[in-house]
Scaffold this active site. Structure first.
Site, PDB file in Angstrom:
ATOM      1  CG  PHE A 257      -2.121  -0.937   1.070  1.00  0.00           C
ATOM      2  CD1 PHE A 257      -2.451  -1.512  -0.138  1.00  0.00           C
ATOM      3  CD2 PHE A 257      -2.893  -1.267   2.177  1.00  0.00           C
ATOM      4  CE1 PHE A 257      -3.522  -2.397  -0.263  1.00  0.00           C
ATOM      5  CE2 PHE A 257      -3.956  -2.147   2.078  1.00  0.00           C
ATOM      6  CZ  PHE A 257      -4.278  -2.721   0.861  1.00  0.00           C
ATOM      7  CB  CYS A 259       4.530   0.498  -3.531  1.00  0.00           C
ATOM      8  SG  CYS A 259       5.838  -0.270  -2.556  1.00  0.00           S
ATOM      9  CD  GLU A 384      -1.539   1.789  -9.131  1.00  0.00           C
ATOM     10  OE1 GLU A 384      -1.568   1.402  -7.955  1.00  0.00           O
ATOM     11  OE2 GLU A 384      -0.704   1.414  -9.961  1.00  0.00           O
ATOM     12  CB  THR A 386     -12.394   1.126  -8.344  1.00  0.00           C
ATOM     13  OG1 THR A 386     -12.781   0.805  -7.001  1.00  0.00           O
ATOM     14  CG2 THR A 386     -11.882  -0.140  -9.033  1.00  0.00           C
ATOM     15  CG  PHE A 404     -13.231  -1.245   2.384  1.00  0.00           C
ATOM     16  CD1 PHE A 404     -13.000  -0.490   1.252  1.00  0.00           C
ATOM     17  CD2 PHE A 404     -12.682  -0.817   3.584  1.00  0.00           C
ATOM     18  CE1 PHE A 404     -12.226   0.654   1.302  1.00  0.00           C
ATOM     19  CE2 PHE A 404     -11.910   0.324   3.650  1.00  0.00           C
ATOM     20  CZ  PHE A 404     -11.682   1.065   2.507  1.00  0.00           C
TER      21      PHE A 404
HETATM   22  P1  TGC Z   1      -6.487  -2.234   5.795  1.00  0.00           P
HETATM   23  O1  TGC Z   1      -6.885  -2.937   7.038  1.00  0.00           O
HETATM   24  O2  TGC Z   1      -7.171  -0.957   5.476  1.00  0.00           O
HETATM   25  O3  TGC Z   1      -4.922  -1.992   5.795  1.00  0.00           O
HETATM   26  C1  TGC Z   1      -4.013  -3.047   5.986  1.00  0.00           C
HETATM   27  C2  TGC Z   1      -2.716  -2.417   6.466  1.00  0.00           C
HETATM   28  O4  TGC Z   1      -2.272  -1.479   5.488  1.00  0.00           O
HETATM   29  C3  TGC Z   1      -2.237  -0.158   6.035  1.00  0.00           C
HETATM   30  N1  TGC Z   1      -2.715   0.755   4.986  1.00  0.00           N
HETATM   31  C4  TGC Z   1      -1.934   1.630   4.398  1.00  0.00           C
HETATM   32  N2  TGC Z   1      -0.639   1.944   4.586  1.00  0.00           N
HETATM   33  C5  TGC Z   1      -0.110   2.908   3.799  1.00  0.00           C
HETATM   34  N3  TGC Z   1      -0.829   3.553   2.857  1.00  0.00           N
HETATM   35  C6  TGC Z   1      -2.131   3.264   2.636  1.00  0.00           C
HETATM   36  N4  TGC Z   1      -2.810   3.898   1.692  1.00  0.00           N
HETATM   37  C7  TGC Z   1      -2.747   2.262   3.417  1.00  0.00           C
HETATM   38  N5  TGC Z   1      -3.984   1.713   3.474  1.00  0.00           N
HETATM   39  C8  TGC Z   1      -3.944   0.804   4.445  1.00  0.00           C
HETATM   40  C9  TGC Z   1      -3.158  -0.206   7.239  1.00  0.00           C
HETATM   41  O5  TGC Z   1      -2.827   0.785   8.191  1.00  0.00           O
HETATM   42  C10 TGC Z   1      -2.892  -1.601   7.743  1.00  0.00           C
HETATM   43  O6  TGC Z   1      -1.634  -1.581   8.395  1.00  0.00           O
HETATM   44  P2  TGC Z   1      -1.357  -2.547   9.648  1.00  0.00           P
HETATM   45  O7  TGC Z   1      -0.019  -2.145  10.166  1.00  0.00           O
HETATM   46  O8  TGC Z   1      -2.479  -2.296  10.609  1.00  0.00           O
HETATM   47  O9  TGC Z   1      -1.372  -3.948   9.119  1.00  0.00           O
HETATM   48  O10 TGC Z   1      -6.669  -3.258   4.619  1.00  0.00           O
HETATM   49  P3  TGC Z   1      -7.904  -3.637   3.840  1.00  0.00           P
HETATM   50  O11 TGC Z   1      -7.654  -4.958   3.231  1.00  0.00           O
HETATM   51  O12 TGC Z   1      -9.151  -3.484   4.676  1.00  0.00           O
HETATM   52  O13 TGC Z   1      -7.881  -2.484   2.716  1.00  0.00           O
HETATM   53  C11 TGC Z   1      -9.020  -2.046   2.124  1.00  0.00           C
HETATM   54  C12 TGC Z   1      -8.694  -1.277   0.817  1.00  0.00           C
HETATM   55  C13 TGC Z   1      -9.898  -1.487  -0.109  1.00  0.00           C
HETATM   56  C14 TGC Z   1      -8.532   0.188   1.145  1.00  0.00           C
HETATM   57  C15 TGC Z   1      -7.416  -1.800   0.135  1.00  0.00           C
HETATM   58  O14 TGC Z   1      -7.509  -3.168  -0.045  1.00  0.00           O
HETATM   59  C16 TGC Z   1      -7.155  -1.136  -1.212  1.00  0.00           C
HETATM   60  O15 TGC Z   1      -6.570  -0.073  -1.304  1.00  0.00           O
HETATM   61  N6  TGC Z   1      -7.582  -1.815  -2.292  1.00  0.00           N
HETATM   62  C17 TGC Z   1      -7.257  -1.353  -3.671  1.00  0.00           C
HETATM   63  C18 TGC Z   1      -6.077  -2.100  -4.155  1.00  0.00           C
HETATM   64  C19 TGC Z   1      -5.443  -1.482  -5.387  1.00  0.00           C
HETATM   65  O16 TGC Z   1      -5.343  -0.277  -5.519  1.00  0.00           O
HETATM   66  N7  TGC Z   1      -4.961  -2.338  -6.262  1.00  0.00           N
HETATM   67  C20 TGC Z   1      -4.162  -1.948  -7.420  1.00  0.00           C
HETATM   68  C21 TGC Z   1      -2.877  -2.732  -7.377  1.00  0.00           C
HETATM   69  S1  TGC Z   1      -1.654  -2.314  -8.548  1.00  0.00           S
HETATM   70  C22 TGC Z   1      -1.395  -3.741  -9.448  1.00  0.00           C
HETATM   71  O17 TGC Z   1      -1.110  -4.775  -8.916  1.00  0.00           O
HETATM   72  C23 TGC Z   1      -1.598  -3.653 -10.925  1.00  0.00           C
HETATM   73  S2  TGC Z   1      -1.825  -2.042 -11.525  1.00  0.00           S
HETATM   74  C24 TGC Z   1      -0.236  -1.443 -11.694  1.00  0.00           C
HETATM   75  C25 TGC Z   1       0.418  -2.003 -12.909  1.00  0.00           C
HETATM   76  O18 TGC Z   1       0.159  -1.494 -14.031  1.00  0.00           O
HETATM   77  O19 TGC Z   1       1.226  -2.925 -12.811  1.00  0.00           O
END
Ligand code: TGC
Length: 410
Positions: A257, A259, A384, A386, A404
């Site tokens: 995340f 990154c 990155e 939706t 979510f």
């Molecule tokens: P969640 O419980 O919210 O968080 C888990 C842990 O991560 C921390 N965290 C963050 N840290 C830094 N920056 C952020 N923006 C963060 N968001 C969350 C959080 O504090 C927690 O840390 P810890 O220490 O407590 O473990 O996790 P969740 O599973 O409930 O998250 C929900 C959600 C929907 C926000 C998340 O899953 C999300 O952002 N989903 C979207 C994923 C996404 O953007 N995917 C695109 C991936 S890129 C790719 O692979 C292909 S496109 C690029 C290419 O062309 O190659």
């Protein structure tokens, strides 16, 4: 058909700058933007229509981007350019004014692959990969998303199992991974769980010539055609113990995340570049295209649309600027990034679509950029995070309640 009130703009952003954005940037920042624009004008604009039509990513541009200093732009040391976040943002919007595929390359290489190594890597991983990647001599990709885990990367199925001698063995698939087929190195995120060190999701530095690693391009795309998106397959990919990203910051989903924050930041700016280029294309067109005996630009309905576009683009740049300055002083939050990514993408796609409409039938060809931008922005709006992911991230920020998957406690 110009009036006494019409003048060429002095702003480095051109005629769209009706709110004085030019004054927000230093001469050095503007020079960075103009250097990137010169590369786009020389290498991208003359060729983008045929690359798009033929679904070709111009691999030969990669060392040029390295020489220009836009790969891993905000990182310092290990051969990285060490520029400010605002300069990186300005570069992103110039690249995306050329094509979203080009900005996506820079995001995947710089923000995601180099970002993962720079933030979470060992000294050896950094010194092995970052100088070559900054120079465009090596290409990286970032494997997080899977066929059945897109918005919800916590549901990933890829596993990393540690064997008694210390080696890691990776198995699984990744999908929608930019650059996979041309990458020299992949950052792969995998569940370690009970088979690994028991610390959940971890990242691995995987040279793509490791036996068991393969990549295939996704074909049939109607978006980002001058770009490469791939599926990665990992079948018993055996890696040495030190292939893991060792930093504590990389333990769990916060590793990837962090990154994604960098890549999403680039999109906040990049989307405005696509919108600006769509605006410029349609302004030029409506000044020249005559219908019913007068240039389209002389009709009130055209001017109303142009005015609304310029105001919306100005607001998008103001948002990007605010977020960029906050990043440069260490005051950027994920909520701010979500606000910028969400709104600048949806504003940009609306502008690109409106511009296509104003181009009439000619707007559906590759002769004009707006429909290409609009189609690209379908991907940019989706990857990155939706719209819905960013709305719900902001919703959680505002209410403290994660919505979510309200029916699943986690
Ligand atoms: P969640 O419980 O919210 O968080 C888990 C842990 O991560 C921390 N965290 C963050 N840290 C830094 N920056 C952020 N923006 C963060 N968001 C969350 C959080 O504090 C927690 O840390 P810890 O220490 O407590 O473990 O996790 P969740 O599973 O409930 O998250 C929900 C959600 C929907 C926000 C998340 O899953 C999300 O952002 N989903 C979207 C994923 C996404 O953007 N995917 C695109 C991936 S890129 C790719 O692979 C292909 S496109 C690029 C290419 O062309 O190659």
């Amino acid at each position: 058909m110009t009036t006494p009130f019409h003048a060429e703009s002095d702003s480095f952003l051109g005629r769209v700058d009706v709110v004085g954005l030019d004054s927000l940037f230093s001469d050095e920042e503007k020079a960075t933007a103009l250097a990137v624009r010169a590369l786009v004008d020389e290498h991208i604009r003359p060729n983008i229509a045929s690359w798009y039509e033929d679904a070709v990513f111009p691999r030969e541009i990669v060392p040029e981007l390295g020489r220009l200093g836009v790969l891993g732009m905000p990182y310092a040391g290990y051969g990285c350019p060490g520029r400010s976040a605002v300069e990186y943002g300005l570069a992103a919007q110039e690249l995306e004014a050329g094509d979203s595929g080009l900005r996506t390359f820079v995001s995947v290489q710089g923000s995601l692959a180099m970002g993962a190594i720079h933030k979470h890597g060992s000294e050896e991983q950094k010194s092995t990969w970052l100088p070559r990647m900054a120079a465009g001599e090596a290409v990286g990709c970032f494997g997080l998303t899977e066929p059945t885990a897109g918005s919800d990367p916590a549901a990933m199925l890829t596993t990393a199992r540690q064997e008694p001698g210390g080696d890691w063995v990776l198995n699984g698939s990744k999908r929608w991974i930019g650059l996979g087929t041309i990458a020299d190195v992949a950052i792969v995120w995998a569940q370690t769980g009970e088979h690994g060190d028991g610390r959940g999701v971890r990242g691995f530095v995987v040279p793509t010539d490791t036996p068991g690693f393969s990549a295939e391009a996704i074909i049939g795309k109607l978006s980002m055609r001058a770009s490469i998106q791939t599926e990665l397959h990992l079948e018993d990919v055996r890696l040495p113990a030190d292939a893991i990203l060792p930093a504590d910051s990389a333990v769990g989903l916060k590793g990837p995340f962090q990154c994604l924050n960098e890549a999403r930041y680039g999109i906040v700016w990049g989307a405005m570049g696509a919108a600006r280029d769509s605006f410029d294309a349609v302004l030029d067109y409506t000044m020249q295209r005559t219908q019913f005996g007068a240039p389209l630009a002389s009709y009130q309905l055209t001017q109303a649309k142009l005015a609304d576009m310029a105001v919306a683009i100005g607001k998008g740049y103001l948002l990007a600027h605010q977020i960029g300055r906050a990043k440069d002083v260490g005051a950027l939050s994920p909520a701010m990034i979500s606000a910028g990514k969400l709104d600048n993408c949806r504003v940009a796609i609306g502008i690109a679509r409106d511009a296509r409409e104003m181009l009439g039938g000619n707007g559906v060809t590759l002769e004009h950029s707006p429909l290409r931008h609009a189609n690209n922005l379908e991907s940019v709006r989706t990857y990155e995070g939706t719209d819905e992911v960013h709305q719900l991230t902001l919703g959680r920020h505002l209410t403290g309640i994660g919505a979510f998957a309200p029916h699943i406690a986690r």
